[in-house]
Design an enzyme around this catalytic site. Structure first.
Site, PDB file in Angstrom:
ATOM      1  N   LYS A 213       0.871  -1.182   0.000  1.00 23.02           N
ATOM      2  CA  LYS A 213       0.000   0.000   0.000  1.00 23.02           C
ATOM      3  C   LYS A 213       0.900   1.222   0.000  1.00 23.02           C
ATOM      4  O   LYS A 213       2.045   1.160   0.472  1.00 23.02           O
ATOM      5  CB  LYS A 213      -0.871   0.023   1.259  1.00 23.02           C
ATOM      6  CG  LYS A 213      -2.155   0.785   1.077  1.00 23.02           C
ATOM      7  CD  LYS A 213      -3.190  -0.087   0.422  1.00 23.02           C
ATOM      8  CE  LYS A 213      -4.434   0.651   0.044  1.00 23.02           C
ATOM      9  NZ  LYS A 213      -5.495  -0.301  -0.356  1.00 23.02           N
TER      10      LYS A 213
ATOM     11  N   ASP B 268      -6.848   4.030  -4.767  1.00 26.94           N
ATOM     12  CA  ASP B 268      -7.522   3.797  -3.491  1.00 26.94           C
ATOM     13  C   ASP B 268      -8.222   5.132  -3.201  1.00 26.94           C
ATOM     14  O   ASP B 268      -8.430   5.924  -4.140  1.00 26.94           O
ATOM     15  CB  ASP B 268      -6.514   3.409  -2.390  1.00 26.94           C
ATOM     16  CG  ASP B 268      -7.198   2.817  -1.155  1.00 26.94           C
ATOM     17  OD1 ASP B 268      -7.534   1.630  -1.173  1.00 26.94           O
ATOM     18  OD2 ASP B 268      -7.420   3.547  -0.171  1.00 26.94           O
TER      19      ASP B 268
ATOM     20  N   PHE C 194     -19.280   8.266  -2.041  1.00 26.53           N
ATOM     21  CA  PHE C 194     -19.719   8.440  -3.433  1.00 26.53           C
ATOM     22  C   PHE C 194     -18.498   8.433  -4.349  1.00 26.53           C
ATOM     23  O   PHE C 194     -18.452   9.074  -5.381  1.00 26.53           O
ATOM     24  CB  PHE C 194     -20.565   9.715  -3.609  1.00 26.53           C
ATOM     25  CG  PHE C 194     -19.985  10.924  -2.928  1.00 26.53           C
ATOM     26  CD1 PHE C 194     -19.066  11.718  -3.578  1.00 26.53           C
ATOM     27  CD2 PHE C 194     -20.354  11.248  -1.633  1.00 26.53           C
ATOM     28  CE1 PHE C 194     -18.510  12.816  -2.950  1.00 26.53           C
ATOM     29  CE2 PHE C 194     -19.810  12.344  -0.989  1.00 26.53           C
ATOM     30  CZ  PHE C 194     -18.888  13.133  -1.650  1.00 26.53           C
TER      31      PHE C 194
ATOM     32  N   VAL D 263     -15.860   3.227  -5.472  1.00 21.00           N
ATOM     33  CA  VAL D 263     -16.359   1.972  -4.920  1.00 21.00           C
ATOM     34  C   VAL D 263     -17.870   2.046  -4.687  1.00 21.00           C
ATOM     35  O   VAL D 263     -18.632   1.169  -5.108  1.00 21.00           O
ATOM     36  CB  VAL D 263     -15.612   1.645  -3.603  1.00 21.00           C
ATOM     37  CG1 VAL D 263     -16.209   0.441  -2.921  1.00 21.00           C
ATOM     38  CG2 VAL D 263     -14.125   1.440  -3.884  1.00 21.00           C
ATOM     39  N   ALA D 264     -18.319   3.135  -4.044  1.00 26.31           N
ATOM     40  CA  ALA D 264     -19.746   3.315  -3.776  1.00 26.31           C
ATOM     41  C   ALA D 264     -20.515   3.380  -5.101  1.00 26.31           C
ATOM     42  O   ALA D 264     -21.618   2.834  -5.234  1.00 26.31           O
ATOM     43  CB  ALA D 264     -19.964   4.595  -2.975  1.00 26.31           C
TER      44      ALA D 264
HETATM   45  N1  GLU Z   1      -7.172  -0.073  -3.297  1.00 20.78           N
HETATM   46  C1  GLU Z   1      -7.855  -1.279  -3.675  1.00 20.78           C
HETATM   47  C2  GLU Z   1      -7.885  -2.230  -2.507  1.00 20.78           C
HETATM   48  O1  GLU Z   1      -7.957  -1.799  -1.374  1.00 20.78           O
HETATM   49  C3  GLU Z   1      -7.327  -1.872  -4.965  1.00 20.78           C
HETATM   50  C4  GLU Z   1      -5.876  -2.209  -5.003  1.00 20.78           C
HETATM   51  C5  GLU Z   1      -5.360  -2.636  -6.367  1.00 20.78           C
HETATM   52  O2  GLU Z   1      -6.131  -2.714  -7.306  1.00 20.78           O
HETATM   53  O3  GLU Z   1      -4.162  -2.899  -6.434  1.00 20.78           O
HETATM   54  O4  GLU Z   1      -7.897  -3.423  -2.641  1.00 20.78           O
END
Ligand code: GLU
Length: 447
Positions: free
Chosen positions: A124, A164, A237, A240-241
């Site tokens: 991350k 993210d 929003f 993801v939402a």
């Molecule tokens: N940020 C997203 C997660 O929490 C996707 C991460 C990605 O596609 O590498 O899984």
């Protein structure tokens, strides 16, 4: 191993890293019994090694805003675990980003990626840069400055970032442009979540939300229920939402509330296609206000300031925004308003006592690392397409996403089935992910 002892040592070693410690505690509690049946894991000190990231890069990012002022932020990449594949995980741009937050996210990512059935390790990254109120030109300059440091840490077979919170398709575009210029490498597989004309997988933007609803369908079917006509309250929003609202509506459910940091919009007749499209406008405006939905659709949505989505009576709650966004009081209020299912779509969206409350009161609950894994899984599919220099059509990607979510649900059932027959999805997801990573670490020796 004893969870309490390990947690004590970790808390002493990493004081003040609350989110990271919370994430580790949840996994250790889930796997303790299984772990203790494997003396070979204990001998190799798998737990002690697994809870620490392989390495963390920290860097300064200096850029110039539209007023000509020089601004400085901090940037990070946490490469957590590479036992089952190259480091993989998103970048978060948010003012509250700290090493603790990214360590918790990298730790979670390791197990989530293991659940996807694809060979991806966990990572991350991100920055305490606050995109709220920034112009497009500022976003671009910041992304370029961020990549000036990050490019040396990543590579298509080494570490593959994605989006993210605060990082979507636009940001990935700016990041990739700068990566190419600095690295003189033109392999688009170094980032995922790209535009569809330059290596991005079809359905990647929708994938986290779509996958979450496919998982929810399986969970409901397992309990002889379905989505038809069910009222859904969701938070956020962003990307993801948006995907979750779109798929929920398509599958016959009714999204009757969405919320933001400023309050909640109630939508008694259910969200419409036009409103779902408007969520994207709200996200890219960088205003971070859900009230804009009610201003744009006054006859359909009613805004209440300072309230969460969890105050609106619903059948199913889908937290899609941020960690710890659903507290014990929210869980109690949801329950007293008739909610009977909560699928966590955000990473660690529910606080530990809220999860305990759900589980003790017979509310179906599934954790983020299982529910939201469709996003990173489709990133994995994007990497495969990039490596093969091809692109699949929407049917192909959707079919694979479907089967991955089904497999994740099966793993949760297999590892989470309790003696009385009920399924503990938290345990199931944690044990399934853990066993795979632990086994791989063991086979690769003491490194
Ligand atoms: N940020 C997203 C997660 O929490 C996707 C991460 C990605 O596609 O590498 O899984």
């Amino acid at each position: 191993m004893k969870t309490a002892t390990i947690m004590q040592q970790l808390a002493a070693k990493h004081p003040g890293e609350a989110e990271y410690l919370e994430a580790v505690q949840e996994v250790l509690e889930s796997v303790e019994d299984v772990y203790n049946q494997h003396p070979e894991f204990e001998k190799a000190r798998i737990i002690e090694r697994m809870v620490e990231p392989d390495r963390i890069f920290t860097f300064r990012i200096t850029w110039v805003n539209d007023q000509g002022e020089v601004c400085t932020n901090l940037g990070y990449r946490v490469q957590f675990n590479s036992a089952i594949g190259p480091y993989k995980g998103g970048l978060r741009f948010h003012k509250a980003v700290t090493p603790s937050m990214l360590k918790f996210l990298g730790f979670e990512q390791t197990f989530k990626n293991a659940l996807t059935t694809l060979p991806m390790g966990g990572a991350k990254g991100g920055s305490d840069f606050d995109p709220v109120g920034k112009s497009d030109a500022e976003i671009m300059r910041f992304c370029q400055a961020f990549m000036q440091e990050l490019w040396q840490c990543i590579g298509p077979d080494q570490d593959i970032p994605a989006g993210d919170v605060g990082v979507g398709g636009r940001e990935i575009g700016y990041l990739y442009g700068m990566y190419k210029k600095l690295a003189r490498q033109y392999n688009t597989g170094v980032l995922t979540g790209k535009g569809s004309t330059w290596g991005g997988s079809i359905l990647r933007p929708e994938a986290t939300g779509y996958g979450a609803l496919y998982f929810t369908e399986h969970l409901l079917a397992q309990h002889h229920k379905d989505l038809q006509g069910k009222r859904i309250a969701l938070s956020g929003f962003g990307n993801v939402a948006w995907g979750a609202a779109k798929k929920a509506t398509e599958l016959g459910a009714k999204v009757i509330a969405i919320s933001g940091p400023d309050g909640v919009c109630e939508i008694p007749d259910g969200i419409t296609q036009e409103m779902i499209d408007y969520m994207l406008v709200m996200r890219s405006s960088n205003r971070n206000r859900v009230e804009d939905m009610a201003t744009r659709f006054p006859e359909k949505a009613k805004f209440t300031a300072g309230q969460k989505a969890w105050t609106v009576p619903c059948d199913i709650a889908l937290p899609c925004a941020f960690q710890n966004e659903l507290a014990l009081e929210d869980a109690q209020q949801l329950h007293s308003n008739g909610c009977w299912c909560c699928c966590e779509v955000s990473n660690m969206g529910c606080q530990p006592d809220a999860i305990r409350y759900f589980q003790q009161n017979g509310i179906l609950f599934a954790p983020g690392k299982a529910v939201n894994a469709g996003g990173v899984a489709t990133s994995g599919l994007e990497m495969t397409q990039n490596a093969e220099h091809i692109s699949w059509d929407a049917e192909e990607v959707d079919r694979r996403l479907h089967s991955i979510m089904q497999s994740i649900h099966e793993q949760c059932v297999r590892f989470g089935k309790q003696q009385d027959g009920h399924i503990d999805y938290v345990k199931g997801a944690n044990i399934a992910g853990f066993m795979k990573v632990a086994q791989a670490m063991l086979e690769q020796g003491t490194i």
